[in-house]
Design a protein around this motif. Structure first.
Motif, PDB file in Angstrom:
ATOM      1  N   SER A 144       0.796  -1.120   0.060  1.00  0.00           N
ATOM      2  CA  SER A 144       0.232  -0.091  -0.167  1.00  0.00           C
ATOM      3  C   SER A 144       1.021   1.349  -0.117  1.00  0.00           C
ATOM      4  CB  SER A 144      -0.853  -0.033   1.225  1.00  0.00           C
ATOM      5  OG  SER A 144      -0.170   0.069   2.391  1.00  0.00           O
ATOM      6  N   ARG A 187       0.158  -1.305  -6.757  1.00  0.00           N
ATOM      7  CA  ARG A 187      -0.498  -1.539  -5.447  1.00  0.00           C
ATOM      8  C   ARG A 187      -1.534  -2.754  -5.416  1.00  0.00           C
ATOM      9  NH1 ARG A 187       1.805   3.584  -5.513  1.00  0.00           N
ATOM     10  NH2 ARG A 187       2.772   4.539  -3.565  1.00  0.00           N
ATOM     11  N   ASP A 240       0.663  -9.175   3.575  1.00  0.00           N
ATOM     12  CA  ASP A 240       0.958  -7.909   3.904  1.00  0.00           C
ATOM     13  C   ASP A 240       1.834  -8.091   5.180  1.00  0.00           C
ATOM     14  OD1 ASP A 240      -0.479  -6.653   1.924  1.00  0.00           O
ATOM     15  OD2 ASP A 240      -2.290  -6.781   3.382  1.00  0.00           O
ATOM     16  N   ASN A 270      -0.660  -2.407   5.325  1.00  0.00           N
ATOM     17  CA  ASN A 270      -1.938  -2.506   4.412  1.00  0.00           C
ATOM     18  C   ASN A 270      -2.903  -2.970   5.277  1.00  0.00           C
ATOM     19  OD1 ASN A 270      -3.273  -2.001   2.085  1.00  0.00           O
ATOM     20  ND2 ASN A 270      -2.584  -4.293   1.495  1.00  0.00           N
ATOM     21  N   GLY A 305       0.188   3.018   5.561  1.00  0.00           N
ATOM     22  CA  GLY A 305      -0.917   2.826   5.163  1.00  0.00           C
ATOM     23  C   GLY A 305      -1.642   1.652   5.745  1.00  0.00           C
TER      24      GLY A 305
END
Length: 637
Positions: free
Chosen positions: A92, A102, A133, A138, A248
């Motif tokens: 992200s 992404r 992730d 993320n 993110g």
């Protein structure tokens, strides 16, 4: 053998028409997996895997998000499939690949866009692709710890889930349990930079089910990313990187974890417990997975010492290994040798994840890019004939200049003053001129090619004028040549506008990528290996000692791992200086350093005879060179 695996082999046997020539059982041996599954109807879902840790301190065990795509027909037919997995903190914050892709999701949170070509190419061929992730990034819970137990543990937990040893859920919190009965449990991890580093770290745990890793420009010891034999590398910190990749996430409170990162690493270059936790080389004995590594010899982001020490440590494990070394900087082989790379990956994964006997383990172990787009194969790295050769600096008629010879030690002194504003490019630029900030010694014109293959060291006896001092050394190839422009914006590649496609596409998940070609430059010199140290760590890497001005100290430090041919007619030079600006931080006071030449030498891994100088020939006064972009960092991995 599981019946599901037999079904995979049967499918491949029916659909793979080509076979390996020249073998008695060629008619029975499949060439490789074929694109028999419909990518458009593939199952796409997210599973949140319990890591067993509470890194964000919210009272709940952290769950990491594993976005996966797998062939629907295989699931309907009861055929279990292996997994290609890329665990990353960048899905992200920063994106993956040359086009910075992404992850994307639909309105219900279902994964749609999977970065890179792995899903497009391999899912139709009977693989699942799982993009994880890392904890704290993320859609995963927990906190980033930059290569530590949280990072490695979060990726390992997914391998465990794929093998029935961890619990997955249908939601980040709550939800129902989800099992991975659709997979054989065979996992191959791949990734560039931070992602490949995680692959190294998970392999070093010895986790069952991880059959192979493909680390691309990856770190093997985080100490050797942020430090160098006691010297502090210029720019960046683990805490800063953690904040970048966590930007993110889901808003979890990682203040305690970030404080630990900020406080866990000594401000100086001492090797500490925090670095040891992130040293996968020390744990290489645990690796059971095969390894297909690739690295740029001119990578000034993740320095080449990282592949060299990892590859050498793996030698004692007996695992199958393969290595590609390019002339590029921090670049994925998909962007410098695309067709060959995809073909090699296909064969590698087919063999180690599907069990297909395609002979990939019997292909040349090492491939090296000698000139832009010109590759040669070797049976080993270091090259099979490589041995350590000691070359010694001998003073010449001009102060600070002299010869580099394999002869006996000769008494002499050379003095320079550390100038923290100058770098190796300044040191190398005028090789015929004395300099106040470095000393330079050359072999003279080589009578034959000189092949260096391995990791060299410099042993220097130096007397500082102050209580702190840095020392740097670089190897330079002087002579006209065409090399990749590793200091340019593409670090040796130039990306065009035309595209080619590698696999199937769907709306939101495109298999087509811009084509890159070699970005080359004609130069009169090439700095191809360098090393840095803090003289205060001459006795121990774990504890520095204050220097006594006027007292000599002897230190041995490493040069970057390499595989380089210095051609006949060129000259090899050793330059010794103080602070290499942009690469390491300067000392509190810039010292005057006196080098004891009789007790200073470089040990080089040479394949073939020691260098023999030909007829005397002066170096060009100011040869052209690549000026590296020292803004390169892992954050743009």
């Amino acid at each position: 053998m599981r019946s599901s695996v037999v079904k995979v082999f049967a499918t491949v046997l029916v659909l793979a028409a080509a076979v390996m020539p020249g073998t008695a059982d060629a008619a029975a041996r499949p060439a490789g997996s074929e694109p028999v599954y419909d990518f458009g109807s593939a199952i796409r879902e997210t599973v949140w895997v319990d890591t067993g840790r509470d890194g964000d301190g919210d009272g709940r065990s952290d769950r990491v998000a594993a976005d996966l795509v797998r062939p629907r027909e295989a699931a309907e037919q009861g055929i279990r499939v292996p997994v290609i997995m890329d665990a990353s903190p960048y899905y992200s914050c920063c994106g993956r690949g040359g086009e910075k892709e992404r992850k994307t999701y639909d309105g219900s949170g279902r994964p749609v866009g999977f970065p890179l070509h792995y899903d497009n190419y391999f899912v139709p061929r009977g693989y699942a692709v799982v993009l994880v992730d890392l904890a704290g990034t993320n859609r995963s819970r927990g906190c980033v710890d930059v290569g530590g137990q949280s990072d490695i543990g979060s990726a390992k937990a997914v391998v465990d889930w794929l093998n029935g040893r961890a619990t997955g859920y249908s939601a980040a919190t709550g939800g129902s349990a989800v099992t991975a009965g659709w997979t054989t449990g065979n996992v191959g991890m791949i990734g560039k930079s931070y992602d490949g580093t995680i692959a190294n770290g998970v392999a070093a745990t010895g986790v069952a089910g991880l059959k192979t890793i493909v680390p691309i420009a990856a770190i093997s010891s985080w100490y050797d990313y942020y430090r160098s034999d006691g010297a502090v590398a210029g720019g960046g910190s683990p805490a800063g990187l953690a904040q970048t990749v966590a930007a993110g996430n889901q808003g979890q409170n990682c203040s305690a974890a970030n404080r630990k990162l900020s406080q866990g690493f000594p401000a100086n270059g001492d090797y500490s417990a925090a670095w040891a936790e992130r040293d996968y080389v020390a744990a290489a004995k645990n690796v059971k997975a095969s390894v297909f590594a690739t690295h740029g010899i001119n990578d000034l982001n993740v320095k080449s010492i990282n592949f060299g020490q990892w590859w050498s440590a793996l030698a004692s494990t007996g695992v199958d290994r393969k290595l590609w070394l390019s002339q590029t900087g921090h670049v994925d082989p998909f962007d410098f040798r695309r067709a060959e790379w995809v073909r090699a990956l296909h064969q590698w994964f087919d063999h180690y994840l599907l069990g297909i006997d395609n002979g990939v383990e019997r292909t040349p172990r090492v491939s090296v890019e000698r000139q832009p787009d010109v590759w040669v194969d070797q049976t080993a790295w270091p090259a099979a004939g490589s041995r350590n050769v000691v070359l010694r600096p001998v003073a010449g008629g001009t102060a600070g200049l002299g010869t580099l010879t394999s002869g006996r030690a000769v008494a002499g002194k050379a003095t320079f003053t550390d100038n923290p504003r100058q770098s190796e490019t300044t040191w190398a630029a005028q090789p015929t001129q004395p300099s106040a900030s470095r000393v330079l010694y050359t072999t003279g014109v080589l009578a034959q090619d000189l092949h260096l293959s391995g990791t060299g060291t410099v042993t220097a006896t130096v007397t500082p004028s102050t209580a702190t001092a840095r020392i740097s050394a670089v190897l330079v190839d002087y002579g006209q040549s065409t090399i990749r422009n590793y200091g340019g914006p593409g670090e040796g590649i130039r990306t065009g506008t035309a595209e080619d496609c590698w696999g199937a596409s769907t709306t939101g998940d495109d298999a087509c990528y811009r084509i890159a070609t070699a970005d080359t430059v004609n130069v009169g010199l090439h700095i191809f290996s360098r090393g840095w140290a803090d003289l205060a760590n001459h006795q121990s890497l774990s504890r520095e000692t204050q220097l006594v001005p006027g007292r000599p100290y002897t230190i041995t430090f490493r040069l970057a791992s390499t595989d380089k041919v210095v051609p006949k007619g060129h000259q090899l030079a050793l330059i010794i200086g103080g602070t290499d600006a942009g690469f390491v931080s300067p000392p509190a006071q810039a010292p005057r350093l006196t080098v004891d030449l009789a007790n200073t030498y470089v040990t080089l891994p040479i394949d073939g005879p020691a260098p023999v100088a030909g007829a005397a020939q002066p170096l060009p006064a100011t040869p052209s060179q690549v000026v590296p972009d020292l803004s390169a960092s892992l954050e743009r991995g």
